[in-house]
Structure formats: structure tokens, C-alpha cells
Design a protein around this motif. Sequence first.
Motif, mmCIF file in Angstrom:
data_model
loop_
_atom_site.group_PDB
_atom_site.id
_atom_site.type_symbol
_atom_site.label_atom_id
_atom_site.label_comp_id
_atom_site.label_asym_id
_atom_site.label_seq_id
_atom_site.Cartn_x
_atom_site.Cartn_y
_atom_site.Cartn_z
ATOM 1 N N ALA A 98 0.831 -1.210 0.000
ATOM 2 C CA ALA A 98 0.000 0.000 0.000
ATOM 3 C C ALA A 98 0.863 1.256 0.000
ATOM 4 O O ALA A 98 0.549 2.244 -0.680
ATOM 5 C CB ALA A 98 -0.919 -0.020 1.221
ATOM 6 N N SER A 99 1.959 1.238 0.745
ATOM 7 C CA SER A 99 2.867 2.396 0.780
ATOM 8 C C SER A 99 3.507 2.624 -0.585
ATOM 9 O O SER A 99 3.671 3.769 -1.022
ATOM 10 C CB SER A 99 3.948 2.185 1.840
ATOM 11 O OG SER A 99 3.396 2.118 3.130
ATOM 12 N N ILE A 100 3.819 1.532 -1.278
ATOM 13 C CA ILE A 100 4.408 1.663 -2.615
ATOM 14 C C ILE A 100 3.392 2.287 -3.580
ATOM 15 O O ILE A 100 3.726 3.212 -4.345
ATOM 16 C CB ILE A 100 4.890 0.289 -3.130
ATOM 17 C CG1 ILE A 100 6.078 -0.193 -2.285
ATOM 18 C CG2 ILE A 100 5.280 0.380 -4.608
ATOM 19 C CD1 ILE A 100 6.541 -1.606 -2.604
ATOM 20 N N ARG A 101 2.139 1.790 -3.554
ATOM 21 C CA ARG A 101 1.112 2.345 -4.445
ATOM 22 C C ARG A 101 0.904 3.831 -4.183
ATOM 23 O O ARG A 101 0.791 4.638 -5.124
ATOM 24 C CB ARG A 101 -0.209 1.592 -4.246
ATOM 25 C CG ARG A 101 -0.175 0.136 -4.708
ATOM 26 C CD ARG A 101 -1.578 -0.452 -4.697
ATOM 27 N NE ARG A 101 -1.562 -1.894 -4.944
ATOM 28 C CZ ARG A 101 -1.561 -2.825 -3.997
ATOM 29 N NH1 ARG A 101 -1.598 -2.451 -2.707
ATOM 30 N NH2 ARG A 101 -1.552 -4.102 -4.317
ATOM 31 N N GLN A 102 0.862 4.192 -2.904
ATOM 32 C CA GLN A 102 0.644 5.595 -2.543
ATOM 33 C C GLN A 102 1.796 6.466 -3.051
ATOM 34 O O GLN A 102 1.571 7.569 -3.566
ATOM 35 C CB GLN A 102 0.505 5.707 -1.027
ATOM 36 C CG GLN A 102 0.183 7.117 -0.552
ATOM 37 C CD GLN A 102 0.032 7.187 0.972
ATOM 38 O OE1 GLN A 102 0.198 6.181 1.659
ATOM 39 N NE2 GLN A 102 -0.308 8.357 1.458
ATOM 40 N N THR A 103 3.019 5.971 -2.908
ATOM 41 C CA THR A 103 4.179 6.751 -3.342
ATOM 42 C C THR A 103 4.203 6.873 -4.867
ATOM 43 O O THR A 103 4.505 7.948 -5.409
ATOM 44 C CB THR A 103 5.483 6.090 -2.850
ATOM 45 O OG1 THR A 103 5.431 5.924 -1.445
ATOM 46 C CG2 THR A 103 6.690 6.924 -3.223
ATOM 47 N N VAL A 104 3.901 5.778 -5.558
ATOM 48 C CA VAL A 104 3.878 5.807 -7.030
ATOM 49 C C VAL A 104 2.835 6.802 -7.526
ATOM 50 O O VAL A 104 3.068 7.564 -8.483
ATOM 51 C CB VAL A 104 3.608 4.395 -7.590
ATOM 52 C CG1 VAL A 104 3.306 4.462 -9.090
ATOM 53 C CG2 VAL A 104 4.803 3.483 -7.334
ATOM 54 N N ASP A 105 1.668 6.833 -6.877
ATOM 55 C CA ASP A 105 0.611 7.763 -7.289
ATOM 56 C C ASP A 105 1.057 9.212 -7.157
ATOM 57 O O ASP A 105 0.615 10.072 -7.932
ATOM 58 C CB ASP A 105 -0.653 7.535 -6.447
ATOM 59 C CG ASP A 105 -1.322 6.191 -6.773
ATOM 60 O OD1 ASP A 105 -1.023 5.637 -7.853
ATOM 61 O OD2 ASP A 105 -2.106 5.705 -5.930
ATOM 62 N N SER A 106 1.934 9.504 -6.182
ATOM 63 C CA SER A 106 2.368 10.894 -5.981
ATOM 64 C C SER A 106 3.238 11.403 -7.132
ATOM 65 O O SER A 106 3.431 12.611 -7.279
ATOM 66 C CB SER A 106 3.125 11.022 -4.658
ATOM 67 O OG SER A 106 4.361 10.325 -4.713
ATOM 68 N N PHE A 107 3.745 10.478 -7.957
ATOM 69 C CA PHE A 107 4.598 10.876 -9.083
ATOM 70 C C PHE A 107 3.831 10.876 -10.418
ATOM 71 O O PHE A 107 4.452 10.984 -11.472
ATOM 72 C CB PHE A 107 5.788 9.901 -9.206
ATOM 73 C CG PHE A 107 6.845 10.096 -8.160
ATOM 74 C CD1 PHE A 107 7.810 11.086 -8.301
ATOM 75 C CD2 PHE A 107 6.874 9.298 -7.028
ATOM 76 C CE1 PHE A 107 8.796 11.256 -7.341
ATOM 77 C CE2 PHE A 107 7.845 9.458 -6.059
ATOM 78 C CZ PHE A 107 8.808 10.438 -6.206
ATOM 79 N N GLU A 108 2.497 10.802 -10.375
ATOM 80 C CA GLU A 108 1.719 10.653 -11.602
ATOM 81 C C GLU A 108 1.950 11.799 -12.577
ATOM 82 O O GLU A 108 2.186 11.588 -13.766
ATOM 83 C CB GLU A 108 0.224 10.541 -11.260
ATOM 84 C CG GLU A 108 -0.648 10.327 -12.491
ATOM 85 C CD GLU A 108 -2.120 10.173 -12.125
ATOM 86 O OE1 GLU A 108 -2.943 10.066 -13.058
ATOM 87 O OE2 GLU A 108 -2.438 10.154 -10.910
ATOM 88 N N SER A 109 1.914 13.018 -12.081
ATOM 89 C CA SER A 109 2.080 14.159 -12.983
ATOM 90 C C SER A 109 3.475 14.203 -13.580
ATOM 91 O O SER A 109 3.653 14.552 -14.754
ATOM 92 C CB SER A 109 1.787 15.469 -12.238
ATOM 93 O OG SER A 109 2.695 15.631 -11.150
ATOM 94 N N ILE A 110 4.477 13.835 -12.794
ATOM 95 C CA ILE A 110 5.858 13.880 -13.277
ATOM 96 C C ILE A 110 6.086 12.804 -14.329
ATOM 97 O O ILE A 110 6.699 13.053 -15.377
ATOM 98 C CB ILE A 110 6.845 13.702 -12.101
ATOM 99 C CG1 ILE A 110 6.678 14.839 -11.100
ATOM 100 C CG2 ILE A 110 8.288 13.628 -12.599
ATOM 101 C CD1 ILE A 110 7.535 14.697 -9.863
ATOM 102 N N THR A 111 5.576 11.583 -14.072
ATOM 103 C CA THR A 111 5.777 10.493 -15.035
ATOM 104 C C THR A 111 5.020 10.766 -16.332
ATOM 105 O O THR A 111 5.491 10.410 -17.425
ATOM 106 C CB THR A 111 5.320 9.162 -14.427
ATOM 107 O OG1 THR A 111 3.946 9.280 -13.988
ATOM 108 C CG2 THR A 111 6.198 8.774 -13.252
#
Length: 478
Positions: A327-340
Amino acid sequence: MKFSLTTKLAFCYFILAVAFFFVINFSLKGYLFDKMAESATEQMTAAGNTLQYKLAMKDLDSDSATSHIKMNIDAACAVSNYSISYFNYNGTPRYSSCSNKKDAGHYHSKKQKKKYKKTLSKEQNSPTTLNGFFDTEQLCTVTTITQYQHPVGYLVIGMPVSQLEDETVSLVSIYSLFLILIYLFLLMVFILLYFMHVYPIQKIITAAKEYSKGHFDYELVIRSNDEYRELAETLSYMAVELKNLDDYQRTFIANVSHDFRSPLTSIKGYVEAFLDGTIPPEMQDKYLNIILFETNRLTNLTSNLLTINNFENGKNQLDITVFDINASIRQTVDSFESITRKKDVRIECNFAEEHTYVKADMPKIQQVLHNLIDNAIKFSHSNSKIIVSTENIRDKTFIHVKDFGVGIPDDSLGKIWDRFYKTDPSRGKDKKGTGLGLSITKKIINAHNERIRVTSTIGAGTEFVFSLPHIRKVSIQP
């Protein structure tokens, strides 16, 4: 007053040499003379007792007894080095075998005879010099000769005091020669002590002074295999560490100056532009956002420096809980959505299980994930992917962050954990990080007593892997 070890050793050698010299030439000399005189006295007393037994077998007052006295005295002198004299009871010298006596019996006055009698009566069976009878000083013993329990004469057995002195000097000479050998032995001992103890200490002191002046390249070599060598190696290691620290401090200051100067220069320029009216009102929002962005960069840099400092000082305590790392990984990945999306990079998540529970400090592990994913995005090409995965092996969960970007040179792999280190020397374009992310990441993992490793190939990408304690069963409270 300060005295060196060399001075102390030399002083000890001098004191011992003087002490031995005085003992041999004064105290020992007198002691030897007394012992030799005591031994000679005992031997002369024994010889006197034997001779008086032979003389007492004949009437010594008769005129014919003179030849008897002479014969026995000469016989006794033939087997010894003593001088033997015979005195009548009234103190008259009757016969003497010694060659350095005065002319006995012919030129002694009545007064002198009385003196001899008084001396002989007083000194019998004890050492005397019988002053006035011998030309030279003699050590004598007096033995009373008795017949029918009446004294009839005296035997005086003596030897020159100069003979005892000569024998004493001979013995002292032998001891003095032995003393010289002792001096040489002590000298070798002190030289050995100097090279074993003083010389290594002097080299270590010299090296310490050089290091204190900042000459960290000074070579310190101790060839002995003992504590001095261990101390020297420790000091040399400290010098290397100080040199590295000195180099690190220079790099640290340069990097901090660079990373602070860039946003400060931007902020200063835009504020001045606002003040002199260069920026029109319709563009102010745009440049205020730039100022805010640069201010956040300074805030993040300061926060990261404080985080590292707290870890190094042991002030950053961990708040250990059990949580789902997926869950922590998914949350962190989502925070980079705009950058990716902007860079055209996609992130794939591959989990071994739907839920993977670990025991760690969740906010700090999220910071680790953020740093590793952010680093992977920076060095990934457009239209590439990043894979974040987990796997469970025994009691450990391993988290992988893999990119297919530019990779890290082999000579930089050991340095990426250092503060402000950046593999991109140009610090160009979008790689505007402070160089603190990976340093903080490693310190967080180390604080958990876990490990993080990196593998990389130039042009093929980089993979970071770190471990956390795996919790197999978790009871979830309703």
C-alpha cells in the motif's frame, strides 16, 4: 622542566654507573679489606696456637732454648708468609724471623721493653700492629706461651698491612673490570630500550605534529610487531580519515554553496525585478510561483540536512509499526503521476502477494521509496518504464526499484551514498536534486539494521534493493 625519555634513560645510566663506581671503589674496598684482615687474623691465631704448643715442650728460659725457638719459628715461616717473633715475658725481643724488624734485643731501652710488655699483655689473642717494633705497619696476633700454667713469653705472628692492601686492590681491580663489562651491558640495554620504546614514540609524536598541521600525507612507519605499530597504524588511519573528512568538508561547503546559491540567485533576481517594475502586473503570478518553488527547494534542502544530522547524532528515533508495504508503494507511485506523465515514463508494480506486511517506521520507509523512485525517474529515458516489486524470502521482504535509464559508472557506485554526490557532473537539465536523497535513504535503512544494495550497467539501467523484516500473519482489528 620537561625531560625527554632519552634524557631520563641517559640520567638513569649515569646514576647507575656512578653508584656502581662508588660501591666498588669505596664501600666494597673497605669491606674486602676488613674481611681479608679477619681471615688473616684467624689463620695467624691458629698458627700461633700450633707453634706455642711446640715451643712449650722445652724450658724457654734456658740459654739453650734459643736454638729450639729459632728452629720452630723458621720451620713455621718456611710454610707461610708470616713474620714470627718471640718475646720474653718481660717484653724483651728474643728472636724474630721478619726482615723488616728493628735489631731485636740489642737496641731497645728499658722503657721500650716495658711498652712492649704492656702491649703484648693487653693485645694477646687479638690483632695489633705492635707499634715501634716493626719498620712497616703490620697486622699481628699475640699468643701467650705458658709452662706449668705460668706465662713465659709471647709469640707475635704478623703480616704487612701493605700486603693486605695490595691483595684488596687486586680484587677491586677484578671487580672494576667486571664493572666495566656491566657498564657495557647496561649501555646495550639502554640502547635497546631506546630503539624499542623511545624511538617509536618519537616517530609517533612527529607524525602527530605533522597531522595536526594538516599534513595528512606524512608517512608513519613502525616496523615492530607490537602495540607501538598498532598505535602507529591507528594514527595513520586517523590521518586518512581526517584527510577524507577535510576533503569532504571542502566538497560539502562547495555543494551547499552551489545548491543554496542557485535558488537564492533566482529569488533575489525576481524580487529585484518586482521592486524596479521590470515585471508587468499580469506576469507577477508566474514569477511569484517561481519564487515559491525556489523557496521550497531551500526548505527541502535544509530539512534533508537536518534529517541526516539527526541520524548521525542518534537523535532521529524510529517509530516501529506493522504496515502493508504494498500500500505504501502504491501511494508513493501515485504521488509521481504528474511527473511520469510529463516525462512519458510509466511505473509498474509487481507484488509477490496482495498484502505484504513489514515491521518498520512507515513515514521513513515512504521517504526511502520516494527518494528511490524519484532518482529512477530522473535518470530514465522518455518512453521507458520503472519496475517496483517485492519478494518474500524467509523472514525478509525485499523491495526492488529498477529503471532502464543511463546507469551508474562503476567508479561511482561506492560514492552515490555520500552527501551531495551526483553522478551527473553537469548537474544539468531536470536533474536538479540536492544529492542528499540516497545518503538519507542509506541512513534510514541502516537505522533499521537492514541492508540496501545497488547494481547498475551503463546504458542499461540501475536497480536498488533493500530489505525489511517480514511479518507473515497480521491480525486486523475490526
